[in-house]
Write a protein that holds these residues in place. Structure first.
Motif, PDB file in Angstrom:
ATOM      1  N   GLY A 145     -69.101  -5.132   7.457  1.00  0.00           N
ATOM      2  CA  GLY A 145     -69.207  -6.257   6.537  1.00  0.00           C
ATOM      3  C   GLY A 145     -70.379  -6.128   5.584  1.00  0.00           C
TER       4      GLY A 145
ATOM      5  N   GLU B 203     -69.123  -3.756   3.020  1.00  0.00           N
ATOM      6  CA  GLU B 203     -68.110  -4.452   2.214  1.00  0.00           C
ATOM      7  C   GLU B 203     -68.774  -5.249   1.096  1.00  0.00           C
ATOM      8  OE1 GLU B 203     -64.283  -5.782   1.153  1.00  0.00           O
ATOM      9  OE2 GLU B 203     -64.614  -4.606   2.970  1.00  0.00           O
ATOM     10  N   ASP B 204     -69.802  -6.001   1.442  1.00  0.00           N
ATOM     11  CA  ASP B 204     -70.525  -6.801   0.461  1.00  0.00           C
ATOM     12  C   ASP B 204     -71.237  -5.919  -0.567  1.00  0.00           C
ATOM     13  OD1 ASP B 204     -71.911  -8.902  -0.820  1.00  0.00           O
ATOM     14  OD2 ASP B 204     -73.599  -8.683   0.553  1.00  0.00           O
TER      15      ASP B 204
ATOM     16  N   THR C 251     -68.714  -4.039  -2.873  1.00  0.00           N
ATOM     17  CA  THR C 251     -68.038  -4.962  -3.792  1.00  0.00           C
ATOM     18  C   THR C 251     -68.935  -5.362  -4.960  1.00  0.00           C
ATOM     19  OG1 THR C 251     -66.657  -5.836  -2.000  1.00  0.00           O
ATOM     20  CG2 THR C 251     -66.863  -7.192  -3.975  1.00  0.00           C
TER      21      THR C 251
ATOM     22  N   SER D  59     -60.928  -5.352  -3.603  1.00  0.00           N
ATOM     23  CA  SER D  59     -61.276  -5.689  -2.217  1.00  0.00           C
ATOM     24  C   SER D  59     -60.330  -5.002  -1.239  1.00  0.00           C
ATOM     25  CB  SER D  59     -61.223  -7.203  -2.027  1.00  0.00           C
ATOM     26  OG  SER D  59     -62.211  -7.845  -2.790  1.00  0.00           O
TER      27      SER D  59
ATOM     28  N   ILE E 290     -61.623  -1.347  -0.829  1.00  0.00           N
ATOM     29  CA  ILE E 290     -62.896  -1.272  -0.104  1.00  0.00           C
ATOM     30  C   ILE E 290     -62.698  -1.607   1.371  1.00  0.00           C
ATOM     31  CG2 ILE E 290     -65.187  -2.318   0.115  1.00  0.00           C
ATOM     32  CD1 ILE E 290     -65.162  -2.655  -2.937  1.00  0.00           C
ATOM     33  N   SER E 291     -61.927  -2.650   1.669  1.00  0.00           N
ATOM     34  CA  SER E 291     -61.710  -3.010   3.071  1.00  0.00           C
ATOM     35  C   SER E 291     -60.891  -1.946   3.806  1.00  0.00           C
ATOM     36  CB  SER E 291     -61.010  -4.367   3.168  1.00  0.00           C
ATOM     37  OG  SER E 291     -59.762  -4.349   2.506  1.00  0.00           O
TER      38      SER E 291
ATOM     39  N   PHE F 285     -65.609  -8.378   8.396  1.00  0.00           N
ATOM     40  CA  PHE F 285     -65.706  -7.650   7.129  1.00  0.00           C
ATOM     41  C   PHE F 285     -66.046  -8.556   5.945  1.00  0.00           C
ATOM     42  CE2 PHE F 285     -62.869  -3.720   8.184  1.00  0.00           C
ATOM     43  CZ  PHE F 285     -63.717  -3.424   9.240  1.00  0.00           C
ATOM     44  N   PHE F 286     -65.653  -9.830   6.008  1.00  0.00           N
ATOM     45  CA  PHE F 286     -65.740 -10.673   4.821  1.00  0.00           C
ATOM     46  C   PHE F 286     -66.682 -11.870   4.933  1.00  0.00           C
ATOM     47  CE2 PHE F 286     -61.649  -8.550   4.151  1.00  0.00           C
ATOM     48  CZ  PHE F 286     -61.762  -8.181   2.814  1.00  0.00           C
TER      49      PHE F 286
ATOM     50  N   THR G  32     -57.006  -5.977   7.333  1.00  0.00           N
ATOM     51  CA  THR G  32     -58.045  -6.276   6.331  1.00  0.00           C
ATOM     52  C   THR G  32     -57.687  -5.785   4.924  1.00  0.00           C
ATOM     53  OG1 THR G  32     -59.261  -4.331   7.162  1.00  0.00           O
ATOM     54  CG2 THR G  32     -59.960  -6.497   7.939  1.00  0.00           C
TER      55      THR G  32
ATOM     56  N   GLY H   5     -57.769  -8.212   1.817  1.00  0.00           N
ATOM     57  CA  GLY H   5     -58.481  -7.890   0.587  1.00  0.00           C
ATOM     58  C   GLY H   5     -57.603  -8.025  -0.639  1.00  0.00           C
TER      59      GLY H   5
END
Length: 412
Positions: free
Chosen positions: A63, A66-67, A70, A79, A82-83, A268-269, A389, A393
């Motif tokens: 996660g 992920e941030d 992004t 998204s 990336i996920s 992840f989010f 995921t 995304g």
């Protein structure tokens, strides 16, 4: 044969991760006499703890990446794309375990652990050389390379603990599995501070890779096998034919697949969701830490609670609770909601994770078949995490429409 029958009832109640123990692999007295302690036993358990700290502990910290990807490093990617890096990593962690289990049964423990450790170290160091907006470089190193390493390390590091413990196995396995929870606490703190600090991506990832490499080296030096490999390893084709005729197992298999579709969505989010809803960036960096601390507590407490209501019931309650809490993320919009949802989901998901191995031990007809049944169960569950995921995304889109992925993950 009598020994296997006598041990099946006890094995169904314990957190038995040993892939296969055959009566043919050693004389009965050799198998029956477990040290239940000693330097070799506890150093092996500690090495397994470190393996999970550097393996699943790192994967469930995605996660943070992920941030970062992004907002800063892969800004040209969706998204969904990336996920997919994190979901493919998690999928390989279970899919490659099928191969690793077969090799482990044939006596290749040290080959698997050393190769997996080297590959994890090389993959993370190579990730530090990935350039901004070069998606394929990140995917090959973090998604593919690190995922294969995770799969090579996972089953052997768990199974070897069963060489030394029988009476204390549940307690020791709880300690070992907590390594992944502790890793999911330490890694996000470290990664958030170094990736967003003065070190930047390249040097920050190298610092993280250096720590992981050092811990994996210690783990390899600590772990030792005690029992000879069985003369008749688990035949996965035979095990698959047998378990797929077992109705309770088929329900568990379907449940695991559906659960894994939504399982990684908060992991992840949550951090990105928190930032996008106006929660301070500094606090959002610790959202995953809050979730994983709660997960650690849930795992630790699950064994005691399951003793009263049963492993299958505990698994069902945890799965339903996790889905409802994910649906609750639709209303996330403040600091307090991040804390509440993080604590609740961490606890329920931690209980669910902790119940999977005992659930398989309950459903498998004997401990000698447990490895095959677990391999199939985790592989099918991994397929759910592979697609879950990325779909979430895609539903999120670049406009950050949060209710769509939350509804998808929660209902699944």
């Amino acid at each position: 044969m009598d020994q296997a029958t006598q041990g099946s009832d006890e094995g169904s109640k314990m957190l038995d991760i040993e892939l296969s123990v055959s009566k043919d692999c050693a004389p009965p007295s050799h198998l029956d006499e477990f040290p239940e302690g000693g330097l070799a036993a506890w150093s092996t358990a500690f090495g397994s703890f470190l393996i999970l700290f550097c393996g699943w502990g790192y994967t469930t910290s995605f996660g943070v990446y992920e941030d970062f990807y992004t907002q800063h490093y892969l800004t040209n990617e969706s998204s969904y794309a990336i996920s997919s890096i994190g979901s493919f990593n998690a999928f390989l962690g279970t899919a490659v375990s099928l191969i690793a289990g077969l090799l482990y049964d044939r006596g290749y423990f040290y080959h698997l652990v050393i190769t997996g450790s080297l590959l994890q170290s090389v993959s993370l160091f190579m990730l530090s050389f990935a350039k901004p907006d070069q998606y394929y470089q990140v995917f090959l190193t973090q998604g593919l390379g690190s995922g294969i390493a995770l799969g090579l390390l996972y089953i052997p590091s768990l199974a070897v603990v069963s060489h030394y413990f029988k009476r204390k196995r549940t307690l020791v396995m709880t300690f070992v599995i907590l390594g992944s929870s502790l890793g999911a606490i330490i890694h996000p703190i470290m990664l958030n501070n170094i990736l967003n600090g003065h070190l930047g991506f390249a040097n920050g990832v190298r610092a993280s890779a250096g720590m992981v490499s050092a811990l994996l080296l210690i783990a390899c030096l600590c772990m030792r096998t005690r029992l000879d490999p069985p003369t008749i390893p688990v035949n996965y084709i035979t095990a698959a034919k047998k378990c797929l005729r077992d109705v309770p197992f088929l329900f568990a298999l379907a449940g695991a697949f559906l659960m894994q579709i939504g399982f990684y969505y908060p992991l992840f989010f949550l951090q990105l969701d928190s930032i996008q809803h106006g929660v301070s960036v500094k606090f959002s960096f610790y959202s995953l830490v809050i979730l994983n601390v709660s997960s650690c507590a849930g795992r630790a407490a699950s064994g005691y609670i399951a003793g009263f209501i049963g492993v299958p019931n505990m698994t069902i309650i945890a799965a339903i609770s996790s889905g409802l809490i994910i649906l609750g993320t639709i209303g996330l919009g403040s600091l307090s909601s991040v804390v509440i949802l993080g604590v609740l989901y961490g606890a329920s998901s931690g209980v669910y994770n902790a119940m999977l191995a005992p659930l398989m031990a309950t459903l498998a007809p004997s401990p000698s078949e447990l490895g095959g049944w677990m391999g199939i169960f985790f592989f099918v569950g991994g397929l759910g995490s592979l697609i879950g995921t990325p779909i979430a995304g895609a539903l999120l889109t670049s406009n950050y429409i949060w209710w769509k992925p939350a509804l998808f993950a929660g209902v699944s």
